[in-house]
Scaffold this active site. Structure first.
Site, PDB file in Angstrom:
ATOM      1  N   THR A   4       0.827  -1.202   0.000  1.00 32.04           N
ATOM      2  CA  THR A   4       0.000   0.000   0.000  1.00 32.04           C
ATOM      3  C   THR A   4       0.866   1.260   0.000  1.00 32.04           C
ATOM      4  OG1 THR A   4      -0.153  -0.055   2.422  1.00 32.04           O
ATOM      5  CG2 THR A   4      -1.915  -1.144   1.174  1.00 32.04           C
ATOM      6  N   HIS A 122      -8.623   4.247   0.052  1.00 33.60           N
ATOM      7  CA  HIS A 122      -7.750   3.551  -0.887  1.00 33.60           C
ATOM      8  C   HIS A 122      -7.226   2.197  -0.379  1.00 33.60           C
ATOM      9  CE1 HIS A 122      -7.490   7.041  -3.570  1.00 33.60           C
ATOM     10  NE2 HIS A 122      -7.302   7.785  -2.497  1.00 33.60           N
TER      11      HIS A 122
END
Length: 199
Positions: A4, A122
């Site tokens: 990420t 996200h």
């Protein structure tokens, strides 16, 4: 592996210790964009931060799967007023912190990217893919990383029309069942809330 952020450490791992690929089923990353970027006209933050590392990761060969959850998918996942209302119903210090964090991003996304209905969420979407990939629609396609252009360095060049003769190398997510995602997300948040030291 769930990524990420920038792919620097993963690229180093695969380069210095290629034998580990035998023990990794897939790399699922939140990053990239099929079209418009967020830190450049066509570049997304995580990839633009180290495009050379992204190129190394994206060039990995089978059986190692590389899955990209791009901005086009995460921008479908809005923390709307309805979601904030659900947070508020929980009435715990843990959820109050969640709200504060999300509200901080709300202003940034409204001011810079004109997201008026709330900020997108996200990184948890990459984790959600690992838990339940069936809530995503994905396509295997050729994706290359632009590393030299002054205009588009960090772009994930997605061959959505299959014009490139090079081997397809990345599973690119294009849609997600947002309702099912939030069912998973609230389940995880409720579990964290139950054991949080903030409460």
């Amino acid at each position: 592996i769930v990524a990420t952020a920038r792919l620097t450490n993963i690229a180093l791992l695969l380069t210095l210790y290629p034998e580990v690929k035998e023990n990794v089923a897939q790399i699922v990353l939140m990053g990239g964009a099929i079209g418009v970027g967020n830190t450049g006209p066509t570049a997304e933050f995580n990839i633009q931060g180290d495009p050379e590392a992204a190129r190394i990761v994206f060039q990995q060969s089978a059986p190692l799967r590389v899955v990209m959850v791009p901005l086009e998918v995460t921008h479908q996942n809005i923390v709307s007023n309805e979601i904030f209302d659900e947070f508020a119903k929980k009435k715990s210090n843990f959820y109050a912190l969640v709200v504060r964090l999300m509200k901080f991003f709300s202003k940034t996304y409204a001011d810079v990217f004109h997201f008026k209905e709330g900020p997108p969420l996200h990184d948890p979407m990459a984790v959600a893919y690992v838990i339940d990939p069936t809530i995503f629609e994905e396509t295997l396609m050729r994706v290359d990383i632009e590393t030299t252009s002054q205009l588009s360095r960090g772009q994930t060049v997605c061959d959505i029309w299959f014009m490139n003769k090079a081997p397809k190398n990345v599973y690119v997510c294009q849609k997600a069942d947002i309702g099912k995602f939030w069912e998973m997300m609230f389940d995880a948040l409720d579990r964290a809330d139950a054991v949080s030291c903030l409460n």
